[in-house]
Design a protein around this motif. Structure first.
Motif, PDB file in Angstrom:
ATOM      1  N   PRO A   1       0.853  -1.105  -0.010  1.00 35.27           N
ATOM      2  CA  PRO A   1      -0.095   0.149  -0.066  1.00 35.27           C
ATOM      3  C   PRO A   1       0.931   1.266   0.036  1.00 35.27           C
ATOM      4  N   GLY A   2       0.484   2.381  -0.744  1.00 29.62           N
ATOM      5  CA  GLY A   2       1.309   3.519  -0.611  1.00 29.62           C
ATOM      6  C   GLY A   2       1.982   3.610  -2.035  1.00 29.62           C
ATOM      7  N   SER A   3       2.056   2.447  -2.834  1.00 29.97           N
ATOM      8  CA  SER A   3       2.937   2.501  -4.199  1.00 29.97           C
ATOM      9  C   SER A   3       2.036   3.106  -5.135  1.00 29.97           C
ATOM     10  N   TYR A   4       2.665   3.745  -5.996  1.00 29.05           N
ATOM     11  CA  TYR A   4       1.981   4.593  -7.294  1.00 29.05           C
ATOM     12  C   TYR A   4       2.322   3.568  -8.566  1.00 29.05           C
ATOM     13  N   LEU A   5       1.270   3.946  -9.321  1.00 26.56           N
ATOM     14  CA  LEU A   5       1.355   3.145 -10.829  1.00 26.56           C
ATOM     15  C   LEU A   5       1.373   4.687 -11.705  1.00 26.56           C
ATOM     16  N   ALA A   6       2.144   4.909 -12.375  1.00 27.56           N
ATOM     17  CA  ALA A   6       2.180   5.906 -13.617  1.00 27.56           C
ATOM     18  C   ALA A   6       2.190   5.176 -14.894  1.00 27.56           C
ATOM     19  N   ILE A   7       1.349   5.790 -15.792  1.00 26.87           N
ATOM     20  CA  ILE A   7       1.146   5.187 -16.886  1.00 26.87           C
ATOM     21  C   ILE A   7       0.797   6.363 -18.137  1.00 26.87           C
ATOM     22  N   SER A   8       1.446   6.275 -19.097  1.00 28.65           N
ATOM     23  CA  SER A   8       1.334   7.094 -20.125  1.00 28.65           C
ATOM     24  C   SER A   8       1.255   6.179 -21.470  1.00 28.65           C
ATOM     25  N   GLN A   9      -0.040   6.589 -22.238  1.00 27.01           N
ATOM     26  CA  GLN A   9      -0.500   5.704 -23.214  1.00 27.01           C
ATOM     27  C   GLN A   9      -0.820   6.358 -24.468  1.00 27.01           C
ATOM     28  N   ILE A  10      -0.699   5.967 -25.641  1.00 28.49           N
ATOM     29  CA  ILE A  10      -1.187   6.666 -27.062  1.00 28.49           C
ATOM     30  C   ILE A  10      -2.584   6.228 -27.036  1.00 28.49           C
ATOM     31  N   ALA A  11      -3.483   7.625 -27.311  1.00 28.68           N
ATOM     32  CA  ALA A  11      -4.745   7.546 -27.235  1.00 28.68           C
ATOM     33  C   ALA A  11      -5.454   7.369 -28.482  1.00 28.68           C
ATOM     34  N   SER A  12      -6.396   6.513 -28.621  1.00 28.24           N
ATOM     35  CA  SER A  12      -7.045   6.010 -29.644  1.00 28.24           C
ATOM     36  C   SER A  12      -8.186   6.793 -30.086  1.00 28.24           C
ATOM     37  N   ASP A  13      -8.609   7.750 -29.368  1.00 37.24           N
ATOM     38  CA  ASP A  13     -10.028   8.431 -29.328  1.00 37.24           C
ATOM     39  C   ASP A  13      -9.476  10.111 -29.561  1.00 37.24           C
ATOM     40  N   VAL A  14      -8.278  10.281 -30.002  1.00 37.75           N
ATOM     41  CA  VAL A  14      -7.857  11.703 -30.017  1.00 37.75           C
ATOM     42  C   VAL A  14      -7.088  11.456 -31.539  1.00 37.75           C
ATOM     43  N   ALA A  15      -7.398  12.556 -32.277  1.00 36.19           N
ATOM     44  CA  ALA A  15      -6.672  12.182 -33.630  1.00 36.19           C
ATOM     45  C   ALA A  15      -6.863  10.898 -34.130  1.00 36.19           C
ATOM     46  N   ALA A  16      -7.843  10.359 -34.021  1.00 37.21           N
ATOM     47  CA  ALA A  16      -8.003   8.819 -34.136  1.00 37.21           C
ATOM     48  C   ALA A  16      -7.425   8.235 -35.671  1.00 37.21           C
ATOM     49  N   ASP A  17      -7.510   8.969 -36.538  1.00 37.74           N
ATOM     50  CA  ASP A  17      -7.319   8.489 -37.907  1.00 37.74           C
ATOM     51  C   ASP A  17      -5.693   8.500 -38.199  1.00 37.74           C
ATOM     52  N   GLU A  18      -5.093   9.789 -37.576  1.00 41.61           N
ATOM     53  CA  GLU A  18      -3.671   9.846 -37.453  1.00 41.61           C
ATOM     54  C   GLU A  18      -2.965   8.724 -36.625  1.00 41.61           C
ATOM     55  N   VAL A  19      -3.379   8.658 -35.481  1.00 41.61           N
ATOM     56  CA  VAL A  19      -2.939   7.590 -34.509  1.00 41.61           C
ATOM     57  C   VAL A  19      -3.041   6.271 -35.048  1.00 41.61           C
ATOM     58  N   ALA A  20      -4.277   5.916 -35.541  1.00 42.38           N
ATOM     59  CA  ALA A  20      -4.368   4.619 -36.100  1.00 42.38           C
ATOM     60  C   ALA A  20      -3.174   4.358 -37.229  1.00 42.38           C
ATOM     61  N   GLU A  21      -3.305   5.213 -38.051  1.00 39.27           N
ATOM     62  CA  GLU A  21      -1.956   5.095 -39.148  1.00 39.27           C
ATOM     63  C   GLU A  21      -0.687   4.941 -38.523  1.00 39.27           C
ATOM     64  N   GLY A  22      -0.453   5.860 -37.601  1.00 41.95           N
ATOM     65  CA  GLY A  22       0.728   5.827 -36.910  1.00 41.95           C
ATOM     66  C   GLY A  22       1.091   4.536 -36.133  1.00 41.95           C
ATOM     67  N   VAL A  23       0.172   3.938 -35.670  1.00 41.60           N
ATOM     68  CA  VAL A  23       0.381   2.694 -34.776  1.00 41.60           C
ATOM     69  C   VAL A  23       0.700   1.421 -35.787  1.00 41.60           C
ATOM     70  N   GLN A  24      -0.282   1.673 -37.238  1.00 40.81           N
ATOM     71  CA  GLN A  24      -0.145   0.264 -37.983  1.00 40.81           C
ATOM     72  C   GLN A  24       1.452   0.550 -38.683  1.00 40.81           C
ATOM     73  N   ARG A  25       1.908   1.727 -38.651  1.00 44.33           N
ATOM     74  CA  ARG A  25       3.082   1.941 -39.472  1.00 44.33           C
ATOM     75  C   ARG A  25       4.258   1.419 -38.494  1.00 44.33           C
ATOM     76  N   TYR A  26       4.034   1.759 -37.218  1.00 49.31           N
ATOM     77  CA  TYR A  26       5.169   1.377 -36.161  1.00 49.31           C
ATOM     78  C   TYR A  26       4.902  -0.254 -35.973  1.00 49.31           C
ATOM     79  N   ASN A  27       3.784  -0.779 -35.861  1.00 50.00           N
ATOM     80  CA  ASN A  27       3.729  -2.087 -35.792  1.00 50.00           C
ATOM     81  C   ASN A  27       4.596  -2.969 -36.926  1.00 50.00           C
ATOM     82  N   ALA A  28       4.274  -2.375 -38.224  1.00 46.78           N
ATOM     83  CA  ALA A  28       4.785  -3.108 -39.207  1.00 46.78           C
ATOM     84  C   ALA A  28       6.234  -3.159 -39.289  1.00 46.78           C
ATOM     85  N   GLN A  29       7.084  -2.547 -38.290  1.00 52.57           N
ATOM     86  CA  GLN A  29       8.512  -2.578 -38.115  1.00 52.57           C
ATOM     87  C   GLN A  29       8.759  -2.730 -36.650  1.00 52.57           C
ATOM     88  N   ALA A  30       8.034  -2.769 -35.899  1.00 54.50           N
ATOM     89  CA  ALA A  30       8.588  -3.209 -34.279  1.00 54.50           C
ATOM     90  C   ALA A  30       8.266  -4.716 -34.043  1.00 54.50           C
TER      91      ALA A  30
END
Length: 168
Positions: A84-113
């Motif tokens: 207890p008292g421990s912290y969780l910090a998360i940063s995460q790519i958003a799928s519901d902000v600039a959705a088309d651009e993000v989807a394209e970027g994630v697809q390009r990333y995943n094709a190479q990663a």
């Protein structure tokens, strides 16, 4: 304590348990595992030390499905294991902000990663914090998480969520 000034302090040194500067002159102990470096090892990364690899192997042996389980289950198990008292910090790519651009970027990333990435909605990110006390302002776009005087988003609507939660 060793100090390195080559612009990459976190990787200078060895697995011998010595302390290394982690930016500025703040040391970290390479003989103690860190979850980010354990995860790096699981993903096939290079930024981990012997202690991180040992913990990664122990966790994988105790929970064989940890590497194929859903991310929410992994976060839940990890938070169950910390006091207890421990912290969780998360940063995460958003799928519901600039959705088309993000989807394209994630697809390009995943094709190479080697390890695929995923974008998540704010609601999906919120699920990672189940049972935790959210620190204000909660799960928001990263440039809105305790903004200072500078404009970190440069006027843009950044497609990354950030949040911090505390285990009660």
């Amino acid at each position: 304590m060793k100090h390195c000034r080559d612009g990459n302090p976190a990787r200078k040194g060895s697995d011998d348990g010595s302390q290394e500067p982690a930016g500025g002159d703040v040391p970290f102990d390479t003989s103690r595992a860190h979850m980010a470096r354990v995860y790096d090892f699981w993903l096939g990364g290079k930024d981990n030390f012997a202690a991180d690899r040992a913990v990664a192997e122990q966790v994988a042996a105790a929970y064989p499905d940890v590497l194929v389980a859903d991310p929410g289950a992994i976060v839940s198990r990890l938070m169950d294991a910390v006091p207890p008292g421990s912290y969780l910090a998360i940063s995460q790519i958003a799928s519901d902000v600039a959705a088309d651009e993000v989807a394209e970027g994630v697809q390009r990333y995943n094709a190479q990663a080697a390890a695929p990435g995923a974008a998540r909605s704010q609601a999906e990110v919120c699920r990672f914090f189940a049972g935790l006390e959210l620190i204000e302002p909660g799960i928001v776009q990263v440039h809105r998480w305790r903004p200072g005087t500078g404009d970190l988003g440069g006027g843009r609507n950044l497609a990354i969520y950030a949040g911090v939660g505390r285990k009660p």
